[in-house]
Design a protein around this motif. Structure first.
Motif, mmCIF file in Angstrom:
data_model
loop_
_atom_site.group_PDB
_atom_site.id
_atom_site.type_symbol
_atom_site.label_atom_id
_atom_site.label_comp_id
_atom_site.label_asym_id
_atom_site.label_seq_id
_atom_site.Cartn_x
_atom_site.Cartn_y
_atom_site.Cartn_z
ATOM 1 N N UNK A 291 -16.688 -2.058 2.177
ATOM 2 C CA UNK A 291 -15.378 -2.306 2.792
ATOM 3 C C UNK A 291 -14.290 -1.567 2.021
ATOM 4 N N UNK A 292 -14.347 -1.653 0.697
ATOM 5 C CA UNK A 292 -13.437 -0.923 -0.190
ATOM 6 C C UNK A 292 -14.307 -0.136 -1.161
ATOM 7 N N UNK A 293 -14.168 1.186 -1.218
ATOM 8 C CA UNK A 293 -15.051 1.987 -2.081
ATOM 9 C C UNK A 293 -14.861 1.645 -3.550
ATOM 10 N N UNK A 294 -15.897 1.892 -4.345
ATOM 11 C CA UNK A 294 -15.873 1.585 -5.782
ATOM 12 C C UNK A 294 -15.141 2.682 -6.538
ATOM 13 N N UNK A 295 -13.815 2.619 -6.499
ATOM 14 C CA UNK A 295 -12.979 3.647 -7.135
ATOM 15 C C UNK A 295 -11.924 3.037 -8.047
ATOM 16 N N UNK A 296 -11.881 1.712 -8.169
ATOM 17 C CA UNK A 296 -10.794 1.061 -8.895
ATOM 18 C C UNK A 296 -11.244 0.575 -10.266
ATOM 19 N N UNK A 297 -10.314 0.623 -11.225
ATOM 20 C CA UNK A 297 -10.598 0.143 -12.571
ATOM 21 C C UNK A 297 -10.629 -1.384 -12.628
ATOM 22 N N UNK A 298 -9.940 -2.026 -11.679
ATOM 23 C CA UNK A 298 -9.914 -3.486 -11.637
ATOM 24 C C UNK A 298 -9.478 -3.936 -10.251
ATOM 25 N N UNK A 299 -10.026 -5.060 -9.798
ATOM 26 C CA UNK A 299 -9.640 -5.674 -8.525
ATOM 27 C C UNK A 299 -9.551 -7.177 -8.736
ATOM 28 N N UNK A 300 -8.418 -7.766 -8.321
ATOM 29 C CA UNK A 300 -8.251 -9.210 -8.368
ATOM 30 C C UNK A 300 -7.708 -9.673 -7.029
ATOM 31 N N UNK A 301 -8.447 -10.551 -6.363
ATOM 32 C CA UNK A 301 -8.068 -10.976 -5.020
ATOM 33 C C UNK A 301 -7.055 -12.110 -5.059
ATOM 34 N N UNK A 302 -6.247 -12.214 -4.009
ATOM 35 C CA UNK A 302 -5.356 -13.350 -3.808
ATOM 36 C C UNK A 302 -5.130 -13.487 -2.310
ATOM 37 N N UNK A 303 -4.646 -14.645 -1.904
ATOM 38 C CA UNK A 303 -4.381 -14.888 -0.483
ATOM 39 C C UNK A 303 -2.886 -15.080 -0.266
ATOM 40 N N UNK A 304 -2.439 -14.608 0.892
ATOM 41 C CA UNK A 304 -1.043 -14.737 1.299
ATOM 42 C C UNK A 304 -1.034 -14.888 2.805
ATOM 43 N N UNK A 305 -0.499 -16.019 3.285
ATOM 44 C CA UNK A 305 -0.503 -16.314 4.720
ATOM 45 C C UNK A 305 -1.921 -16.219 5.292
ATOM 46 N N UNK A 306 -2.878 -16.787 4.547
ATOM 47 C CA UNK A 306 -4.284 -16.853 4.956
ATOM 48 C C UNK A 306 -4.951 -15.484 5.058
ATOM 49 N N UNK A 307 -4.351 -14.451 4.499
ATOM 50 C CA UNK A 307 -4.941 -13.121 4.453
ATOM 51 C C UNK A 307 -5.301 -12.774 3.012
ATOM 52 N N UNK A 308 -6.394 -12.045 2.831
ATOM 53 C CA UNK A 308 -6.840 -11.644 1.499
ATOM 54 C C UNK A 308 -6.275 -10.281 1.145
ATOM 55 N N UNK A 309 -5.753 -10.188 -0.076
ATOM 56 C CA UNK A 309 -5.263 -8.925 -0.629
ATOM 57 C C UNK A 309 -5.837 -8.770 -2.031
ATOM 58 N N UNK A 310 -5.661 -7.577 -2.590
ATOM 59 C CA UNK A 310 -6.173 -7.302 -3.935
ATOM 60 C C UNK A 310 -5.108 -6.614 -4.772
ATOM 61 N N UNK A 311 -4.922 -7.134 -5.990
ATOM 62 C CA UNK A 311 -4.206 -6.363 -7.001
ATOM 63 C C UNK A 311 -5.212 -5.374 -7.556
ATOM 64 N N UNK A 312 -4.947 -4.093 -7.362
ATOM 65 C CA UNK A 312 -5.884 -3.048 -7.778
ATOM 66 C C UNK A 312 -5.222 -2.169 -8.839
ATOM 67 N N UNK A 313 -6.040 -1.618 -9.722
ATOM 68 C CA UNK A 313 -5.510 -0.684 -10.722
ATOM 69 C C UNK A 313 -6.415 0.533 -10.800
ATOM 70 N N UNK A 314 -5.782 1.661 -10.965
ATOM 71 C CA UNK A 314 -6.511 2.926 -11.131
ATOM 72 C C UNK A 314 -5.618 3.892 -11.887
ATOM 73 N N UNK A 315 -6.204 4.591 -12.854
ATOM 74 C CA UNK A 315 -5.436 5.564 -13.621
ATOM 75 C C UNK A 315 -4.281 4.953 -14.382
ATOM 76 N N UNK A 316 -4.404 3.682 -14.792
ATOM 77 C CA UNK A 316 -3.343 3.044 -15.549
ATOM 78 C C UNK A 316 -2.203 2.513 -14.712
ATOM 79 N N UNK A 317 -2.303 2.582 -13.400
ATOM 80 C CA UNK A 317 -1.262 2.090 -12.508
ATOM 81 C C UNK A 317 -1.829 1.008 -11.595
#
Length: 563
Positions: free
Chosen positions: A147-173
Motif C-alpha cells: 500500500x505504501x512502498x518501503x522508502x521511509x526511515x520511520x512511520x507512525x500511524x494516527x487517526x483523525x476523523x476515523x481516517x488513518x494517517x502516518x507521520x513519516x520521515x525520510x532524509x531527516x525530514x
C-alpha cells in the motif's frame, strides 16, 4: 522463473511477471498494482500461485510450535489475526536474524515472502500492517499487497476523523501521508508530534531549532516557529524561549504577562521562579505565595487535591500551605518527606526529628539517625539504636549496639532488621518477631554484587557464626515457627554457592556440601575454591574447573592451569 529480492540476496521461486526496480520519490505516487502482484521498495513480485501448499504435520500447528511446509521448511507463528484468517510468521532465531511474512492461517499459503525485518499489526488499524524491509518502513494490507512502498526511515500511524494517517520521515525530514501514501503535509519539518489532547488536528512541529504548532488540515501555522521548546498539556501548551517559560492557549495566546525561569504546574497551582526567587501563582497569574523562597516542593497531605509545600528561605527549611500560611517554622537545616509516607524528617543542629504532614511533631529532634521502614521507625540516640512504630509504640527499646535494615532473600519488599547487642547478633522482623535469636557471633550477608561486598541482602537459610564456627540456620516463618539448624556449627568457613550448595572449609581444606542434606558434593581436598556465577575453580595440585547446575557439579575439560 527466479526472482531476486533487492539487497537481500534472497531467491523466491514464483511464476508471474518479472521484477522491476521501484524508485523512491519525495512524494509517494499511487502505484497501480496488477492482479496477483506484491509491491515493495526494490521488489515487484508476482504473487505465489494461489493453489494451497501441502503442509506437513498441520495437526501440530500452534503459536509456539514450528510449522513445516515443503516450500519453506520450518517457520513459527508470532501472531494470529483470527477474523482475517491471517498470521504473522517468521523464520530464523535471535535478534536481527528473524525474517517475517504474512500467511493464510487455514492453508499456510504465503501472502508475502519471508523478507521483512519487522511486520507489525495494530488493534487500531485493521486494514494495514507496518513493515520494515532493508531498514525502510512501508505498509501492506492483509492480502499482502503493498500500500505504501518501503522508502521511509520511520512511520507512525494516527487517526483523525476515523481516517488513518502516518507521520513519516525520510532524509531527516518529517511529513504526513495518507493511508494510501499520498502526501498530506510536505516533508519540510525536522520533527512532528501529535498531541493526544484536543484539538487533535494540531501538531507540534520543529523547523531547524525552533518549534511551533501547525493545523495539519488547514496547513495554518497556529503558533509561530519562535520557541526553543513546546510541550503539550490538555488545556494549554508549555513553551520556552531563551531559558524562560510561559503557557499558551491552544490558539497561540500567551497566558502570562511575565516569563518565568521555572514553571511546574500542579492542577490549578503553579510553582514559578521570577528573578531568582520562587512563589506560587494560579492559572490567571494571581500570586498566591510571594516570590521570596529559594526552593518550593509540593507534597500531598494524603487528602484529595490538598497540598502543602516544603520551602527554603535564607537557607532554612519550613512548610507552607498553598495560601502561604507557615505550618512549620523556618528553623530546620533540612526537611524531607520520607518516601511516599505521611511523615517528614526534620534536622536541626545535627539531630533529627519527625513531623506529620500538618507540621505536628511525631518525634522530637533528639536522634542522630531516624529513618522509616515499612511503618517502623529506626532511630539512634547517642550510640544506641531502637525501633518504634509510627504511633510511637515501642518495638525495641533504644539499647542496641546496632540495628540495620536488611532485605531477606524471598521476602520481597518486607524489611527485617539485623540486631547487635553485647556482641551477639540476631534478626528481627518488622512485625515485632525474633526470626533468629540473639546468640550468634556474626550473621553473614550474601555477596551478589561483583562491585561491592557490603550489601544488605541476606540469603535464607542464613550463614551464621557461633563460638567461632560456621553453620546455617533456617529462619522462623509461617511453616517453621522456630528457627532450626540446617548445617551444624562445625566448619571453619562457609560461603553461598547457590540455593542448594555451599562452599565449606573443614580441617584447613575446602569442599562443597549440600544445604538441606548431609551430603558432600566435592571432597574436602582443595587449598581454595572460588566461584563466579555458575563456574567454580578449585586448586589441589593443579587448577580444576567445574560447572554448577543446581545440585550438580560437573568437571570442565579443556581448561589450562592458567585459566
Amino acid at each position: 522463473m527466479l526472482l531476486l529480492v533487492a539487497n537481500l540476496g534472497a531467491i523466491a521461486q514464483t511464476t508471474g511477471k518479472k521484477s522491476t526496480k521501484a524508485k523512491p520519490k519525495a512524494k509517494a505516487e499511487k502505484q497501480e498494482v496488477t492482479e496477483g502482484t506484491i509491491m515493495m521498495e526494490g521488489v515487484v513480485e508476482a504473487a505465489p500461485v494461489v493453489e494451497e501448499v501441502r503442509a506437513v504435520a498441520i495437526e501440530d500447528y500452534s503459536r509456539s510450535g514450528p510449522v513445516s511446509t515443503e516450500e519453506d521448511g520450518l517457520f513459527y507463528l508470532q501472531e494470529t489475526i483470527s477474523d482475517k484468517d491471517v498470521s504473522v510468521a517468521y523464520k530464523g532465531q535471535g535478534y536481527g536474524n528473524k525474517r517475517y511474512a504474512l500467511i493464510v492461517t487455514s492453508t499456510k499459503r504465503k501472502l508475502t515472502p519471508f523478507v521483512f525485518e519487522s511486520l507489525s499489526t495494530s488493534y487500531n488499524n485493521r486494514t494495514a500492517i507496518t513493515v520494515i524491509l532493508n531498514g525502510k518502513y512501508g505498509v501492506i494490507n492483509y492480502k499482502g499487497e503493498s500500500v505504501i512502498p518501503c522508502i521511509y526511515d520511520e512511520l507512525n500511524s494516527f487517526t483523525l476523523d476515523d481516517q488513518t494517517y502516518y507521520i513519516a520521515s525520510t532524509g531527516g525530514k518529517a511529513g504526513i501521508i495518507t493511508e494510501t501514501g499520498d502526501v498530506m503535509l510536505p516533508f519540510e519539518y525536522n520533527k512532528l508530534e501529535k498531541s493526544y489532547y484536543n484539538p487533535s488536528n494540531l501538531f507540534v512541529a520543529r523547523k531547524g531549532e525552533m518549534y511551533g504548532v501547525i493545523n495539519i488540515l488547514s496547513k495554518e501555522v497556529v503558533v509561530p516557529f519562535i520557541y526553543n521548546g513546546i510541550s503539550t498539556e490538555r488545556d494549554y501548551l508549555r513553551v520556552s524561549r531563551d531559558n524562560q517559560y510561559n503557557l499558551l492557549a491552544w490558539d497561540g495566546r500567551l497566558l502570562f504577562k511575565n516569563w518565568y525561569s521555572h514553571i511546574n504546574v500542579y492542577d490549578e497551582l503553579i510553582i514559578a521562579e521570577l528573578n531568582g526567587r520562587r512563589g506560587i501563582i494560579d492559572m490567571t497569574e494571581k500570586q498566591l505565595v510571594p516570590f521570596e523562597y529559594d526552593r518550593l516542593e509540593r507534597i500531598s497531605t494524603g487528602e484529595d487535591r490538598l497540598y502543602n509545600f516544603i520551602a527554603v528561605k535564607n537557607g532554612l527549611h519550613g512548610m507552607l500551605s498553598k495560601t502561604g500560611a507557615v505550618l512549620v517554622p523556618f528553623e530546620y537545616s533540612d526537611l524531607n518527606r520520607v518516601g511516599y509516607s505521611s511523615y517528614l524528617v526534620c534536622t536541626k543542629n545535627g539531630l533529627k526529628g519527625m513531623l506529620d504532614m500538618t507540621g505536628a511533631v511525631v518525634l522530637p529532634v533528639e536522634n542522630s539517625i531516624l529513618s522509616l521502614h515499612d511503618k517502623v521507625i529506626l532511630l539512634k540516640k547517642g550510640d544506641k539504636y531502637g525501633l518504634i512504630k509510627t504511633d510511637n509504640s515501642v518495638l525495641l527499646p533504644v539499647k542496641y549496639d546496632l540495628i540495620k535494615p536488611v532485605s531477606m532473600d524471598g521476602a520481597y519488599r518486607t524489611t527485617n532488621f539485623l540486631l547487635k547487642l553485647n556482641g551477639k547478633y540476631g534478626i528481627f522482623s518488622n512485625t515485632g518477631e525474633m526470626l533468629m535469636e540473639m546468640e550468634y557471633d556474626n550473621i553473614l550477608p550474601a555477596v551478589y554484587s561483583r562491585y561491592s561486598s557490603d550489601n544488605d541482602l541476606y540469603r535464607t537459610p542464613v550463614i551464621a557464626v557461633k563460638n567461632g564456627k560456621y553453620g546455617m540456620v533456617d529462619l522462623k516463618n509461617m511453616y517453621n515457627r522456630n528457627s532450626r539448624i540446617l548445617i551444624p556449627f562445625e566448619y571453619e568457613e562457609l560461603a553461598y554457592l547457590n540455593t542448594f550448595l555451599v562452599i565449606a572449609k573443614k580441617k584447613g581444606k575446602y569442599g562443597v556440601r549440600e544445604i538441606y542434606a548431609e551430603e558432600t558434593m566435592l571432597p574436602y581436598e582443595y587449598k581454595f575454591l572460588n566461584h563466579k556465577e555458575n563456574m567454580l575453580v578449585g586448586y589441589k595440585n593443579a587448577f580444576e574447573h567445574f560447572k554448577i547446575t543446581g545440585k550438580m557439579i560437573n568437571p570442565v575439560t579443556g581448561k589450562t592451569n592458567n585459566q
